[in-house]
Design a protein around this motif. Sequence first.
Motif, PDB file in Angstrom:
ATOM      1  N   ALA A  16      45.137  51.390  39.096  1.00  0.00           N
ATOM      2  CA  ALA A  16      45.920  50.370  38.947  1.00  0.00           C
ATOM      3  C   ALA A  16      45.544  49.730  37.617  1.00  0.00           C
ATOM      4  N   GLN A  17      46.634  49.484  36.873  1.00  0.00           N
ATOM      5  CA  GLN A  17      46.567  48.595  35.647  1.00  0.00           C
ATOM      6  C   GLN A  17      45.688  47.542  35.861  1.00  0.00           C
ATOM      7  N   ARG A  18      44.879  47.010  34.706  1.00  0.00           N
ATOM      8  CA  ARG A  18      44.013  45.960  35.086  1.00  0.00           C
ATOM      9  C   ARG A  18      44.579  44.478  34.894  1.00  0.00           C
TER      10      ARG A  18
ATOM     11  N   ARG B 219      47.436  49.725  53.419  1.00  0.00           N
ATOM     12  CA  ARG B 219      46.626  50.629  52.573  1.00  0.00           C
ATOM     13  C   ARG B 219      46.195  50.080  51.260  1.00  0.00           C
ATOM     14  N   VAL B 220      46.989  49.383  50.574  1.00  0.00           N
ATOM     15  CA  VAL B 220      46.516  48.859  49.249  1.00  0.00           C
ATOM     16  C   VAL B 220      45.813  47.560  49.699  1.00  0.00           C
ATOM     17  N   GLN B 221      45.957  46.907  50.507  1.00  0.00           N
ATOM     18  CA  GLN B 221      45.080  45.856  50.886  1.00  0.00           C
ATOM     19  C   GLN B 221      43.536  46.440  51.280  1.00  0.00           C
TER      20      GLN B 221
ATOM     21  N   ILE C 277      40.285  49.761  44.414  1.00  0.00           N
ATOM     22  CA  ILE C 277      41.008  49.237  43.448  1.00  0.00           C
ATOM     23  C   ILE C 277      40.729  48.010  42.860  1.00  0.00           C
ATOM     24  N   LYS C 278      40.618  47.657  41.719  1.00  0.00           N
ATOM     25  CA  LYS C 278      40.221  46.335  41.400  1.00  0.00           C
ATOM     26  C   LYS C 278      41.399  45.303  41.231  1.00  0.00           C
TER      27      LYS C 278
END
Length: 158
Positions: free
Chosen positions: A12-14, A80-82, A90-91
């Motif tokens: 993911a983008q920061r 899934r993302v959570q 993923i940060k």
Amino acid sequence: MTSLEYQGPPAAQRSPCAGTERCPWRWDAALSAFPAEAFRLSASTSYPDSTRRFGCHSSSVEAPQACAGWLLRGASGNRRVQELLESGRIKTPIVPEGVELYDDYAEMAVANGVAEDDPVLAPLRQNGPQGESARDECVSPMDVFATETQNQRSGGAK
């Protein structure tokens, strides 16, 4: 529109993209950067229980990244993302000081030209699981934009 089933590590983008092509989740992004249809087709990424990801317009097909703005405002119902955020795979992105984001997917989509009463936004305003979201895909508004532009140049459907 191009949807990808990506088998690599999650990324993911920061922070929400800045510069000339700003993240569509930013209030200061150009509202005409992507066609409204891109946001109609990507709405399912924010449906309750979706496993699809809203891809960053700055990422590539070879190395897709989830959009930072979407992670912050549109992915709360995406189990899934959570799980990826909670596990640290993923940060959680950072919002730079002074940057304002839309509150949710529907608000961002409407600002970008999707009709407020468009049926594609209805699941975002309801509680409970929605539609088909069986595969783990990344959907980028840039892919939709590129496909629409290519169709227009070749005389195909818009």
